[in-house]
Enzyme design. Sequence first.
Site, PDB file in Angstrom:
ATOM      1  N   SER A 143      -1.979   2.906  -1.222  1.00 14.27           N
ATOM      2  CA  SER A 143      -1.248   2.436  -1.504  1.00 14.27           C
ATOM      3  C   SER A 143      -1.079   1.144  -0.700  1.00 14.27           C
ATOM      4  CB  SER A 143      -0.626   3.544  -2.658  1.00 14.27           C
ATOM      5  OG  SER A 143       0.747   1.984  -3.057  1.00 14.27           O
ATOM      6  N   TYR A 156       6.313   9.499  -0.489  1.00 15.79           N
ATOM      7  CA  TYR A 156       4.661   8.458  -0.885  1.00 15.79           C
ATOM      8  C   TYR A 156       4.260   7.459  -0.270  1.00 15.79           C
ATOM      9  CZ  TYR A 156       1.915   6.363  -4.250  1.00 15.79           C
ATOM     10  OH  TYR A 156       0.760   5.722  -4.639  1.00 15.79           O
TER      11      TYR A 156
END
Length: 186
Positions: A143, A156
């Site tokens: 990401s 995350y």
Amino acid sequence: MKNFKNKIAVITGAGSGIGQALSLELAKKGAQLILSDKNADTLAETEKKVSTYGALCDTYIVDVSDEKAIYAFAKQILKKYDHIDLLFNNAGFALGKISLKDVKMEDFHKIIDVNLWGVINHTKAFIDILLTRPEAAIVNISSLFGIIGVADQVPYCTTKFAVRGFSEALRMELSDTNVRVHSVHP
């Protein structure tokens, strides 16, 4: 890899989002698909969309946080297909915007199990067979949050930075083999 025709691709998290989009694109390019997801309904929807391109496709319900399930999945795949050419470690999730002080540790463990251990275990389960192929690839979905830290996204970011590090180290380790390792940062 310039040609995906008749290549066998495993895609985790194929029931929605990036996983579904990857499935459709590879179907258009003639790949044979092995799709997994924990959600049977969304996986069936992806299979239905893929079938419009005439691609060969098998689907499996797999919880990527379950190490034993991953190895059982890999064993089943390799028994049926003998090999794969591409592994897309795509399955993952975010907890949403939440400060570290408010994160439940069971949720932190779960995100690590899915986003990081899922990638590691799938890679370990398929690495030996990928090394036997004339050309092969491992594509790990990280990401933008695996490049920059973001407030209220500590769990995350932790997992996606780890996926990036895992991918970069593995790329170096396999640099003189037939297996290419990619880390993607949407």
